[in-house]
Scaffold this active site. Structure first.
Site: not given
Ligand SMILES: O=C(CO)COP(=O)(O)O
Length: 265
Positions: A103, A175
């Site tokens: 992450h 992400e």
């Molecule tokens: O990092 C995330 C999920 O792991 C996304 O977080 P948010 O949806 O709070 O931006």
């Protein structure tokens, strides 16, 4: 590209909730999952990633609902003198199905580099846990550049497991770092283009068959139905804190398959 038979909906609670607050949230999610046709009908595969101390009670609360639990991190090693760490073997033993790796917050705040991400991905796979491998570009850029970076990140993350011969299906969470914690997600066009590139890369690799590409980064209600079949689901953060929002996303998963929930979308 035909739409897959199900979508994957993951939630990471990060470190937002306290212990009891997490368990109360899990109770609400269990109630929803127990009765929601997206889950009971197999149209949505749901996993939740609470913090370590809540994994055992959360697994108990969610048992029999179809919702799997997983960890937000794991040790690259399986046993030994690694103070403060939690191994993939332990996570498997307590009933986890998933382990998140790479992450953006762990890369940025805890200095986890490509070598660490590859070692942890291999640790998850050799312990029978599905890695939730997070990749994403740091700054806003065009989709082609973002896709090239993300594919390179996946390739690097899988290197150790490939060498060990333990490759297996994974969830790739696309992400974009700039969309995490933001008010809005990336645009559907951007998400679709990057997820399509990742899905195409995964599709050519036999041992990875069954892998999913999901989108995370300020994802919430209203996004899933604006995405295409290249996007295998969502990885949710803040916008799943309200169980009603989580339920709405399950309604949208039903709508994707042309089966709107009565009173839903
Ligand atoms: O990092 C995330 C999920 O792991 C996304 O977080 P948010 O949806 O709070 O931006």
């Amino acid at each position: 590209m035909p739409r897959p038979a199900s979508v994957t909906i993951g939630v990471s609670l990060k470190m937002y909730f306290g212990h009891h607050e997490t368990l109360n949230w899990c109770r609400r999610i269990a109630d929803i999952a127990d009765r929601h046709p997206a889950v009971t009908g197999g149209l949505a595969e749901v996993f939740v990633l609470p913090s370590f101390p809540t994994l055992v009670p959360a697994a108990g609360l969610l048992a029999g609902t179809g919702v799997r639990v997983g960890a937000q991190d794991l040790c690259a090693h399986d046993a030994g003198a690694y103070t403060g760490e939690v191994s993939g073997a332990q996570l498997k033993e307590i009933g986890c199905g998933y382990a998140e790796v790479g992450h953006a917050e762990r890369r940025r705040l805890f200095h986890e580099d490509e070598a660490v991400v590859a070692a942890k991905t291999a640790a998850a796979l050799r312990n029978g846990l599905t890695p939730v491998l997070c990749v994403g570009e740091p700054e806003r850029t065009d989709a082609a550049q973002a896709a090239a970076r993300c594919v390179a990140e996946v390739e690097s993350a899988l290197a150790d497991a490939e060498r060990a011969g333990t490759l297996g299906p994974l969830v790739v969470a696309y992400e974009p770092q700039w969309a995490i914690g933001a008010p809005e997600p990336a645009s559907p066009e951007h998400i679709r283009a990057v997820c399509a590139a990742l899905a195409a890369w995964l599709a050519g690799r036999g041992p990875l068959a069954g892998s999913r590409v999901v989108y995370g980064g300020s994802a919430g209600p209203g996004l899933l139905t604006r995405l295409g079949p290249e996007v295998g689901g969502l990885f949710l953060g803040r916008f799943a804190h309200d169980p009603a929002a989580f339920e709405q996303i399950l309604d949208e998963a039903m709508a994707l398959h042309g089966t709107p929930v009565a009173g839903g979308v």
